[in-house]
Design a protein around this motif. Structure first.
Motif, PDB file in Angstrom:
ATOM      1  N   ARG A  64       0.823  -1.207   0.000  1.00  0.00           N
ATOM      2  CA  ARG A  64       0.000   0.000   0.000  1.00  0.00           C
ATOM      3  C   ARG A  64       0.865   1.268   0.000  1.00  0.00           C
ATOM      4  O   ARG A  64       0.590   2.220  -0.716  1.00  0.00           O
ATOM      5  N   LEU A  65       1.918   1.264   0.799  1.00  0.00           N
ATOM      6  CA  LEU A  65       2.662   2.498   1.027  1.00  0.00           C
ATOM      7  C   LEU A  65       3.524   2.914  -0.156  1.00  0.00           C
ATOM      8  O   LEU A  65       3.782   4.097  -0.342  1.00  0.00           O
ATOM      9  N   ILE A  66       3.998   1.957  -0.954  1.00  0.00           N
ATOM     10  CA  ILE A  66       4.909   2.338  -2.033  1.00  0.00           C
ATOM     11  C   ILE A  66       4.162   2.971  -3.201  1.00  0.00           C
ATOM     12  O   ILE A  66       4.776   3.571  -4.085  1.00  0.00           O
ATOM     13  N   GLY A  67       2.844   2.846  -3.217  1.00  0.00           N
ATOM     14  CA  GLY A  67       2.010   3.550  -4.191  1.00  0.00           C
ATOM     15  C   GLY A  67       2.435   3.321  -5.627  1.00  0.00           C
ATOM     16  O   GLY A  67       2.595   2.179  -6.073  1.00  0.00           O
ATOM     17  N   PRO A  68       2.651   4.409  -6.393  1.00  0.00           N
ATOM     18  CA  PRO A  68       2.978   4.274  -7.819  1.00  0.00           C
ATOM     19  C   PRO A  68       4.309   3.587  -8.091  1.00  0.00           C
ATOM     20  O   PRO A  68       4.553   3.139  -9.207  1.00  0.00           O
ATOM     21  N   LEU A  69       5.171   3.498  -7.064  1.00  0.00           N
ATOM     22  CA  LEU A  69       6.446   2.807  -7.265  1.00  0.00           C
ATOM     23  C   LEU A  69       6.246   1.323  -7.530  1.00  0.00           C
ATOM     24  O   LEU A  69       7.143   0.642  -8.036  1.00  0.00           O
ATOM     25  N   ARG A  70       5.060   0.823  -7.180  1.00  0.00           N
ATOM     26  CA  ARG A  70       4.785  -0.596  -7.407  1.00  0.00           C
ATOM     27  C   ARG A  70       4.966  -0.971  -8.877  1.00  0.00           C
ATOM     28  O   ARG A  70       5.424  -2.064  -9.204  1.00  0.00           O
ATOM     29  N   ASP A  71       4.611  -0.051  -9.763  1.00  0.00           N
ATOM     30  CA  ASP A  71       4.706  -0.333 -11.196  1.00  0.00           C
ATOM     31  C   ASP A  71       6.157  -0.425 -11.677  1.00  0.00           C
ATOM     32  O   ASP A  71       6.410  -0.878 -12.796  1.00  0.00           O
ATOM     33  N   ARG A  72       7.094   0.020 -10.848  1.00  0.00           N
ATOM     34  CA  ARG A  72       8.508  -0.057 -11.233  1.00  0.00           C
ATOM     35  C   ARG A  72       9.161  -1.370 -10.814  1.00  0.00           C
ATOM     36  O   ARG A  72      10.309  -1.622 -11.151  1.00  0.00           O
ATOM     37  N   VAL A  73       8.427  -2.197 -10.067  1.00  0.00           N
ATOM     38  CA  VAL A  73       8.979  -3.482  -9.626  1.00  0.00           C
ATOM     39  C   VAL A  73       8.766  -4.510 -10.735  1.00  0.00           C
ATOM     40  O   VAL A  73       7.636  -4.831 -11.101  1.00  0.00           O
ATOM     41  N   ARG A  74       9.866  -5.001 -11.277  1.00  0.00           N
ATOM     42  CA  ARG A  74       9.795  -5.965 -12.382  1.00  0.00           C
ATOM     43  C   ARG A  74      10.022  -7.380 -11.870  1.00  0.00           C
ATOM     44  O   ARG A  74      10.947  -7.631 -11.098  1.00  0.00           O
ATOM     45  N   LEU A  75       9.166  -8.278 -12.319  1.00  0.00           N
ATOM     46  CA  LEU A  75       9.229  -9.676 -11.896  1.00  0.00           C
ATOM     47  C   LEU A  75       9.493 -10.572 -13.101  1.00  0.00           C
ATOM     48  O   LEU A  75       9.009 -10.310 -14.204  1.00  0.00           O
ATOM     49  N   ASP A  76      10.238 -11.633 -12.870  1.00  0.00           N
ATOM     50  CA  ASP A  76      10.490 -12.631 -13.904  1.00  0.00           C
ATOM     51  C   ASP A  76      10.762 -13.947 -13.192  1.00  0.00           C
ATOM     52  O   ASP A  76      10.799 -14.002 -11.954  1.00  0.00           O
ATOM     53  N   TYR A  77      10.935 -15.002 -13.945  1.00  0.00           N
ATOM     54  CA  TYR A  77      11.314 -16.272 -13.325  1.00  0.00           C
ATOM     55  C   TYR A  77      12.189 -17.074 -14.284  1.00  0.00           C
ATOM     56  O   TYR A  77      12.089 -16.938 -15.499  1.00  0.00           O
ATOM     57  N   VAL A  78      13.062 -17.868 -13.694  1.00  0.00           N
ATOM     58  CA  VAL A  78      13.875 -18.839 -14.435  1.00  0.00           C
ATOM     59  C   VAL A  78      13.874 -20.114 -13.603  1.00  0.00           C
ATOM     60  O   VAL A  78      14.169 -20.074 -12.404  1.00  0.00           O
ATOM     61  N   TYR A  79      13.530 -21.218 -14.228  1.00  0.00           N
ATOM     62  CA  TYR A  79      13.512 -22.479 -13.492  1.00  0.00           C
ATOM     63  C   TYR A  79      14.888 -22.821 -12.940  1.00  0.00           C
ATOM     64  O   TYR A  79      15.919 -22.500 -13.550  1.00  0.00           O
ATOM     65  N   ASN A  80      14.912 -23.476 -11.792  1.00  0.00           N
ATOM     66  CA  ASN A  80      16.155 -24.107 -11.364  1.00  0.00           C
ATOM     67  C   ASN A  80      16.484 -25.222 -12.349  1.00  0.00           C
ATOM     68  O   ASN A  80      15.613 -25.687 -13.087  1.00  0.00           O
ATOM     69  N   SER A  81      17.717 -25.662 -12.350  1.00  0.00           N
ATOM     70  CA  SER A  81      18.157 -26.565 -13.416  1.00  0.00           C
ATOM     71  C   SER A  81      18.501 -27.958 -12.911  1.00  0.00           C
ATOM     72  O   SER A  81      18.848 -28.155 -11.746  1.00  0.00           O
ATOM     73  N   ILE A  82      18.398 -28.898 -13.832  1.00  0.00           N
ATOM     74  CA  ILE A  82      18.933 -30.241 -13.605  1.00  0.00           C
ATOM     75  C   ILE A  82      20.054 -30.462 -14.622  1.00  0.00           C
ATOM     76  O   ILE A  82      19.998 -29.925 -15.728  1.00  0.00           O
ATOM     77  N   PRO A  83      21.101 -31.192 -14.252  1.00  0.00           N
ATOM     78  CA  PRO A  83      22.219 -31.415 -15.176  1.00  0.00           C
ATOM     79  C   PRO A  83      21.777 -32.131 -16.449  1.00  0.00           C
ATOM     80  O   PRO A  83      20.801 -32.885 -16.465  1.00  0.00           O
ATOM     81  N   GLU A  84      22.512 -31.895 -17.512  1.00  0.00           N
ATOM     82  CA  GLU A  84      22.200 -32.529 -18.791  1.00  0.00           C
ATOM     83  C   GLU A  84      22.297 -34.054 -18.725  1.00  0.00           C
ATOM     84  O   GLU A  84      21.584 -34.767 -19.432  1.00  0.00           O
ATOM     85  N   ASN A  85      23.184 -34.554 -17.866  1.00  0.00           N
ATOM     86  CA  ASN A  85      23.472 -35.995 -17.871  1.00  0.00           C
ATOM     87  C   ASN A  85      22.599 -36.801 -16.916  1.00  0.00           C
ATOM     88  O   ASN A  85      22.858 -37.984 -16.691  1.00  0.00           O
TER      89      ASN A  85
END
Length: 362
Positions: free
Chosen positions: A163-184
């Motif tokens: 609530r308090l950060i107001g319009p700054l909320r739109d500046r927070v960028r989210l993404d995701y990358v899966y954790n990995s398992i080895p190729e072998n």
């Protein structure tokens, strides 16, 4: 060549590439993920990993990775292009101070639980922490990277409650990358020779071991020949002598194993047994690796489990009869055929990290 710095101020023990090979090295899934991603990126970029408790510089033998002390990681002459902070958002000001031109990211690994309701001290403290977390993201233009789509939406849900950060909320960028398992990691011919009476729990004890042990005790009243193997990282390990003795019958405590030994244990088990519904997995590396070696998982549909696993591997942890029925089916030849998801393979995960770290507008 761009220089990527990972900075970990929350690891229990310093770690490096060699840690994956050493039994009892006291590293968990987060540390293992850092190692693999650092190794994968080091083929095309300069990579350093700084740790708050490391006391000496180390260079990986087989990869172009430097493992740095905190003093080295906060040396402004390091010439860093990208800083990936592990977990702790409060490290953003420190990294910005010493590496002012670097692009900043926070690689989150933990689930954000909803705070207490009402206007109690606990509730207000939780809200202040959440507001500050996202305020730092906005002020330092740092991207929050989760480890699954489910995890990213969990973070987004907390962000939307600010609530308090107001319009700054739109500046927070989210993404995701899966954790990995080895190729072998693959299904091997010997995987077909699994022990139909062996279950295995592979995780930190606080992720639901007591709940799993209680469930196992009840289930053995109906399927008495089952045995449960328990492997955990060295940190936070709960030895058998501290547990209720009535919960440890037919339970074999393996302690901390090397990664190769964990995979061997998985391959020889009927399933990874994880009927716990309290701590959501943000990714579930154990789930992904177990499926990769051909071993199904039996777990509650919480956190990222439904994103990683097929429906037949999900069961209500509160429904003992359903768990018993599923284990009987699998034990008697009806075990599902499972395989790795290719998007979890290290090569694909590295491409995702390159997209996040180096794409336009990152």
């Amino acid at each position: 060549m761009q220089h990527v710095l990972f900075y970990d101020s929350e690891c229990n023990f310093p770690y490096s590439s060699e840690s994956l090979l050493v039994p009892g090295s006291k590293i968990g899934g987060t540390e293992g993920s850092v190692i693999r991603i650092a190794e994968g990126l080091s083929k095309r970029y300069r990579v350093s990993v700084g740790q708050h408790n490391r006391i000496k510089h180390e260079k990986s033998t087989d990869h172009n990775i430097h493992w740095l002390t905190k003093k080295e990681a906060t040396d402004s002459s390091l010439d860093v292009d990208v800083v990936v902070v592990l977990r702790r958002v409060g490290d953003l000001p420190l990294m910005k101070w010493y590496h002012p031109r670097a692009r900043l990211f926070v690689w989150s690994h933990d689930w954000l639980f909803p705070g207490p309701s009402g206007f109690s001290r606990a509730s207000l403290t939780w809200r202040a922490k959440i507001e500050m977390r996202f305020l730092l993201h906005a002020c330092y233009d740092a991207v929050n990277v989760g480890v699954s789509r489910t995890h990213m939406e969990n973070i987004r849900d907390s962000l939307n409650k600010t609530r308090l950060i107001g319009p700054l909320r739109d500046r927070v960028r989210l993404d995701y990358v899966y954790n990995s398992i080895p190729e072998n990691i693959n299904v091997l011919p010997e995987s077909a020779a699994y022990d139909p009476t062996k279950l295995i729990f592979v995780s930190a004890p606080w992720k639901g071991l007591n709940m799993v042990l209680k469930s196992f005790k009840t289930i053995r009243q109906h399927i008495p020949d089952l045995k449960l193997h328990v492997a955990s990282p060295g940190y936070g390990y709960q030895p058998a002598e501290k547990l209720d003795e009535s919960l440890t019958e037919n339970v074999i405590f393996l302690g901390s194993l090397s990664h190769a030994a964990v995979l061997h244990e998985m391959r020889s088990a009927l399933c990874v047994f994880y009927p716990a519904n309290k701590v959501p997995e943000t990714f579930g590396l154990v789930f992904a690796e177990s499926n990769a070696v051909g071993t199904p998982v039996l777990t509650h549909p919480i956190g990222a489990a439904p994103e990683l696993l097929t429906p037949e591997q999900l069961v209500d942890a509160r429904d003992t009869n359903a768990i018993i029925e599923r284990l009987r089916l699998w034990k008697n030849g009806g075990r599902p055929v499972v395989r790795a998801k290719e998007e979890f393979r290290l090569s694909n995960v590295i491409r995702s990290w390159e997209r996040v770290l180096f794409s336009q507008g990152a």
